[in-house]
Design a protein around this motif. Structure first.
Motif, PDB file in Angstrom:
ATOM      1  N   VAL A   1       0.855  -1.193   0.000  1.00 27.22           N
ATOM      2  CA  VAL A   1       0.000   0.000   0.000  1.00 27.22           C
ATOM      3  C   VAL A   1       0.888   1.239   0.000  1.00 27.22           C
ATOM      4  O   VAL A   1       1.850   1.323   0.781  1.00 27.22           O
ATOM      5  CB  VAL A   1      -0.939   0.008   1.240  1.00 27.22           C
ATOM      6  CG1 VAL A   1      -1.681   1.339   1.357  1.00 27.22           C
ATOM      7  CG2 VAL A   1      -1.937  -1.138   1.151  1.00 27.22           C
ATOM      8  N   CYS A   2       0.586   2.164  -0.904  1.00 29.42           N
ATOM      9  CA  CYS A   2       1.383   3.396  -0.952  1.00 29.42           C
ATOM     10  C   CYS A   2       1.134   4.205   0.314  1.00 29.42           C
ATOM     11  O   CYS A   2      -0.011   4.539   0.630  1.00 29.42           O
ATOM     12  CB  CYS A   2       0.993   4.226  -2.178  1.00 29.42           C
ATOM     13  SG  CYS A   2       1.482   3.411  -3.691  1.00 29.42           S
ATOM     14  N   GLY A   3       2.213   4.505   0.999  1.00 25.35           N
ATOM     15  CA  GLY A   3       2.120   5.219   2.276  1.00 25.35           C
ATOM     16  C   GLY A   3       2.155   6.723   2.078  1.00 25.35           C
ATOM     17  O   GLY A   3       2.105   7.212   0.948  1.00 25.35           O
TER      18      GLY A   3
ATOM     19  N   PRO B   1      -1.040   9.651 -12.102  1.00 23.97           N
ATOM     20  CA  PRO B   1      -0.127   8.814 -12.889  1.00 23.97           C
ATOM     21  C   PRO B   1       0.570   7.699 -12.093  1.00 23.97           C
ATOM     22  O   PRO B   1       1.139   6.791 -12.682  1.00 23.97           O
ATOM     23  CB  PRO B   1       0.927   9.829 -13.346  1.00 23.97           C
ATOM     24  CG  PRO B   1       0.978  10.833 -12.232  1.00 23.97           C
ATOM     25  CD  PRO B   1      -0.415  10.914 -11.682  1.00 23.97           C
ATOM     26  N   HIS B   2       0.510   7.769 -10.743  1.00 27.44           N
ATOM     27  CA  HIS B   2       1.426   6.950  -9.938  1.00 27.44           C
ATOM     28  C   HIS B   2       1.341   5.457 -10.246  1.00 27.44           C
ATOM     29  O   HIS B   2       2.354   4.828 -10.591  1.00 27.44           O
ATOM     30  CB  HIS B   2       1.173   7.232  -8.453  1.00 27.44           C
ATOM     31  CG  HIS B   2       2.156   6.601  -7.530  1.00 27.44           C
ATOM     32  ND1 HIS B   2       3.515   6.764  -7.666  1.00 27.44           N
ATOM     33  CD2 HIS B   2       1.990   5.782  -6.460  1.00 27.44           C
ATOM     34  CE1 HIS B   2       4.131   6.081  -6.724  1.00 27.44           C
ATOM     35  NE2 HIS B   2       3.229   5.463  -5.980  1.00 27.44           N
ATOM     36  N   HIS B   3       0.162   4.875 -10.163  1.00 24.86           N
ATOM     37  CA  HIS B   3       0.085   3.421 -10.346  1.00 24.86           C
ATOM     38  C   HIS B   3       0.197   3.010 -11.819  1.00 24.86           C
ATOM     39  O   HIS B   3       0.700   1.934 -12.133  1.00 24.86           O
ATOM     40  CB  HIS B   3      -1.205   2.878  -9.717  1.00 24.86           C
ATOM     41  CG  HIS B   3      -1.170   2.943  -8.222  1.00 24.86           C
ATOM     42  ND1 HIS B   3      -2.287   2.897  -7.444  1.00 24.86           N
ATOM     43  CD2 HIS B   3      -0.116   3.059  -7.362  1.00 24.86           C
ATOM     44  CE1 HIS B   3      -1.943   2.987  -6.162  1.00 24.86           C
ATOM     45  NE2 HIS B   3      -0.631   3.088  -6.090  1.00 24.86           N
ATOM     46  N   GLU B   4      -0.272   3.878 -12.694  1.00 29.22           N
ATOM     47  CA  GLU B   4      -0.103   3.603 -14.131  1.00 29.22           C
ATOM     48  C   GLU B   4       1.394   3.498 -14.437  1.00 29.22           C
ATOM     49  O   GLU B   4       1.835   2.600 -15.164  1.00 29.22           O
ATOM     50  CB  GLU B   4      -0.733   4.753 -14.925  1.00 29.22           C
ATOM     51  CG  GLU B   4      -1.059   4.438 -16.360  1.00 29.22           C
ATOM     52  CD  GLU B   4      -2.240   3.480 -16.514  1.00 29.22           C
ATOM     53  OE1 GLU B   4      -1.975   2.314 -16.824  1.00 29.22           O
ATOM     54  OE2 GLU B   4      -3.396   3.908 -16.329  1.00 29.22           O
ATOM     55  N   CYS B   5       2.168   4.405 -13.876  1.00 29.88           N
ATOM     56  CA  CYS B   5       3.620   4.410 -14.093  1.00 29.88           C
ATOM     57  C   CYS B   5       4.275   3.200 -13.428  1.00 29.88           C
ATOM     58  O   CYS B   5       5.222   2.619 -13.964  1.00 29.88           O
ATOM     59  CB  CYS B   5       4.243   5.697 -13.554  1.00 29.88           C
ATOM     60  SG  CYS B   5       3.665   7.149 -14.435  1.00 29.88           S
ATOM     61  N   GLU B   6       3.755   2.829 -12.253  1.00 31.22           N
ATOM     62  CA  GLU B   6       4.305   1.640 -11.577  1.00 31.22           C
ATOM     63  C   GLU B   6       4.139   0.397 -12.434  1.00 31.22           C
ATOM     64  O   GLU B   6       5.054  -0.425 -12.547  1.00 31.22           O
ATOM     65  CB  GLU B   6       3.583   1.415 -10.242  1.00 31.22           C
ATOM     66  CG  GLU B   6       4.203   2.138  -9.086  1.00 31.22           C
ATOM     67  CD  GLU B   6       3.669   1.571  -7.786  1.00 31.22           C
ATOM     68  OE1 GLU B   6       3.699   0.346  -7.595  1.00 31.22           O
ATOM     69  OE2 GLU B   6       3.193   2.362  -6.962  1.00 31.22           O
ATOM     70  N   ILE B   7       2.965   0.247 -13.041  1.00 31.85           N
ATOM     71  CA  ILE B   7       2.728  -0.930 -13.887  1.00 31.85           C
ATOM     72  C   ILE B   7       3.716  -0.915 -15.055  1.00 31.85           C
ATOM     73  O   ILE B   7       4.342  -1.931 -15.377  1.00 31.85           O
ATOM     74  CB  ILE B   7       1.270  -0.946 -14.420  1.00 31.85           C
ATOM     75  CG1 ILE B   7       0.285  -1.130 -13.266  1.00 31.85           C
ATOM     76  CG2 ILE B   7       1.082  -2.055 -15.466  1.00 31.85           C
ATOM     77  CD1 ILE B   7      -1.180  -1.062 -13.667  1.00 31.85           C
TER      78      ILE B   7
ATOM     79  N   GLU C   1      10.045   4.382  -6.554  1.00 31.26           N
ATOM     80  CA  GLU C   1      10.270   3.818  -5.215  1.00 31.26           C
ATOM     81  C   GLU C   1       9.336   2.635  -4.943  1.00 31.26           C
ATOM     82  O   GLU C   1       9.749   1.606  -4.422  1.00 31.26           O
ATOM     83  CB  GLU C   1      10.112   4.886  -4.120  1.00 31.26           C
ATOM     84  CG  GLU C   1       8.723   5.456  -4.030  1.00 31.26           C
ATOM     85  CD  GLU C   1       8.508   6.373  -2.841  1.00 31.26           C
ATOM     86  OE1 GLU C   1       8.318   5.848  -1.741  1.00 31.26           O
ATOM     87  OE2 GLU C   1       8.541   7.602  -3.020  1.00 31.26           O
ATOM     88  N   CYS C   2       8.065   2.792  -5.327  1.00 35.74           N
ATOM     89  CA  CYS C   2       7.114   1.725  -5.004  1.00 35.74           C
ATOM     90  C   CYS C   2       7.387   0.473  -5.837  1.00 35.74           C
ATOM     91  O   CYS C   2       7.251  -0.642  -5.343  1.00 35.74           O
ATOM     92  CB  CYS C   2       5.678   2.212  -5.189  1.00 35.74           C
ATOM     93  SG  CYS C   2       5.251   3.460  -3.963  1.00 35.74           S
ATOM     94  N   SER C   3       7.785   0.669  -7.108  1.00 39.09           N
ATOM     95  CA  SER C   3       8.128  -0.496  -7.937  1.00 39.09           C
ATOM     96  C   SER C   3       9.345  -1.216  -7.357  1.00 39.09           C
ATOM     97  O   SER C   3       9.363  -2.447  -7.270  1.00 39.09           O
ATOM     98  CB  SER C   3       8.441  -0.065  -9.369  1.00 39.09           C
ATOM     99  OG  SER C   3       7.282   0.421  -9.986  1.00 39.09           O
TER     100      SER C   3
HETATM  101 ZN    ZN Z   1       3.324   4.293  -4.386  1.00 42.21          ZN
END
Ligand code: ZN
Ligand code: AMP
Length: 500
Positions: A34-36, A254-260, A229-231
């Motif tokens: 989970v993104c903190g 954009p955060h999770h789209e970019c993570e994928i 960082e999350c990836s």
């Molecule tokens: Zn995150």
């Protein structure tokens, strides 16, 4: 654990937009990321709602018997103002403004965040990694994307090449955005500068003169982009593919789209089985946010110290109010909703106390009322049906209240406790406590000196009643009420409850 209940859990996946039967990659282990928070200011009630929703998800998975590794990061570098690739780092900006070291800012707001999480009775995650503690992993991932030809270096910064990625995989799948529309939309907002395309995002940024948070890298001194960082930490602690990844809805793009894009760019695989997004806490219909200017802090609510609040509400009342809305629905914060939650929360505590007293009264049953017995069992089942329906705490709580009616019936003598089997009673007792304490994560917040007050008053109250001194009775009732309590006049005895 009841395997039947466990096998019925369904989770809504934001990527496929389907509710799917939950099947973790490993039979008994669940990996959840989970993104903190970005620790540059105090968390507000909106942030608290998201973290409390995931706390219940963590708790329920554990209740079902899974071993859960819950990773919730702390963003302490790389999140720039405006959530863009240009501008100041949120933490560095706060540090400069207050003449502090960036890590002093990080420490202050991380401690404050932990304090609030404790007050709300949110469990600690299994791992709470920081972005600054994983610079090497982030550099390694940027290097891997460069090697794959999905990133490029310009002038000491490294950018992800969205169009190149989109030739192989679909960028925009999670948020439902079309790359063509994104491209035209973005060009108007932002000059392209070093980027080949305005869609591209930073994996690593060169630190210009005066930028205080900086680390050496193969591309010179700089700092990581926000998304990487999350990836990097998800992969490190949960593997290339893991079960659940969550955050608030506003993080989809954009955060999770970019993570994928980053993770599947490196491994060729979708990194996450179930993407979960919590809906927003709103005030007068508007999303609560620091930048919106309508943020209410938990401490303001606990003290009743805010113009929108007509009184103080305790941490457990806030928690209960949050859980009375399903995590995928918006929740509008209002005095009415909080007051209703306070009443409901007290009703549950009174039922809990009643249930405790009933354990001493339950004896072996000669003749069972099958209809009633079945009805009670069904009510217990429906609580779990609610939770299994994508962690629908609102439904589960509604069922819990239906069960409370029966418990109160037994307690007041309207229903005969000996009409149900011991097994049914024990199941009800265990389920009620498990749902209240372990799954919903509620605590009993009784007035501190309730027991003492009761000790002092019950006998006097009884006496006043027996001699029909109603003035004294009323006085005592009033005094009790001021302390959040009420007498309950039973057939054989006088009991006390929380004033609902
Ligand atoms: Zn995150
Ligand atoms: P931030 O520190 O701003 O990145 O936010 C931390 C978490 O809180 C993220 O998962 C956000 O999506 C979430 N969040 C922010 N505002 C709200 C809100 N009004 N309601 C619910 N969650 C929110």
């Amino acid at each position: 654990m009841d395997e039947r209940i466990k096998s019925q859990l369904k989770i809504y996946d934001s990527l496929t937009r389907e509710k799917k039967v939950f099947e973790p990659l490993n039979e008994s282990f669940v990996g959840m990321y989970v993104c903190g928070p970005t620790v540059y200011n105090h968390v507000h009630l909106g942030n608290c709602r998201t973290f409390t929703s995931f706390d219940v998800i963590f708790r329920y998975l554990k209740f079902l018997g899974y071993t859960v590794r819950y990773v919730r990061n702390i963003t302490d570098v790389g999140h720039l103002v405006n959530d863009a690739d240009e501008g100041e780092d949120k933490i560095a900006k706060e540090a400069k403004a207050n003449d502090l070291e960036p890590m002093e800012v990080v420490q202050k707001y991380t401690s404050g965040f932990h304090q609030i999480m404790r007050e709300l009775n949110n469990l600690s995650p299994s791992i709470e990694p920081t972005a600054t503690g994983h610079i090497i992993e982030q550099i390694e991932m940027a290097k891997a994307l460069l090697e794959k030809g999905l990133a490029y270096e310009v002038n000491g910064s490294v950018y992800f090449d969205v169009e190149k990625y989109h030739e192989q995989k679909h960028y925009g799948r999670l948020s439902g955005r079309k790359i063509e529309e994104l491209a035209t939309g973005q060009r108007e907002i932002e000059g392209t500068k070093d980027k080949k395309s305005p869609l591209d995002f930073a994996l690593w940024k060169k630190a210009i003169k005066g930028h205080i948070m900086r680390w050496p890298s193969p591309w010179g001194e700089g700092f990581p982009g926000w998304h990487i960082e999350c990836s990097a930490m998800g992969k490190k602690y949960l593997g290339e593919v893991f079960d659940i990844h969550g955050g608030g809805m506003d993080l989809k793009f954009p955060h999770h789209e970019c993570e994928i894009a980053q993770a599947s760019g490196v491994t060729g695989q979708d990194p996450v089985q179930y993407w979960m997004h919590t809906n927003m806490l709103t005030v007068n219909g508007q999303r609560m946010g620091k930048s919106v200017g309508n943020a209410i802090l938990p401490q303001e609510l606990f003290k009743g110290d805010h113009e929108l609040l007509d009184k103080a509400y305790s941490p457990m009342v806030l928690r209960f109010a949050m859980l009375q809305t399903h995590y995928r629905s918006t929740m509008d914060l209002s005095n009415d909703a909080l007051r209703a939650a306070e009443k409901g929360y007290k009703r549950l505590i009174n039922a809990l106390n009643a249930l405790e007293k009933l354990t001493t009264l339950k004896s072996d049953t000669q003749e069972i009322d099958n209809k009633l017995d079945e009805e009670i069992n069904k009510l217990v089942d429906t609580i779990f049906h609610g939770l299994n329906d994508d962690f629908n705490t609102a439904r589960a709580i509604a069922s819990l209240f239906n069960l409370v009616k029966k418990i109160n019936g037994f307690y007041t003598g309207q229903l005969n406790l000996q009409d149900i089997s011991n097994q049914t009673f024990n199941r009800t007792y265990k389920a009620f406590k498990a749902v209240f304490f372990d799954i919903l994560g509620l605590k009993v917040e009784a007035p501190a000196d309730a027991e003492k007050l009761i000790e002092n008053f019950v006998n006097e109250y009884k006496k006043a009643k027996s001699i029909r001194d109603f003035e004294a009775v009323d006085r005592m009732r009033e005094y009790f009420k001021e302390n959040g309590l009420a007498f309950r006049d039973m057939k054989e005895k006088i009991d006390w409850v929380l004033e609902e």
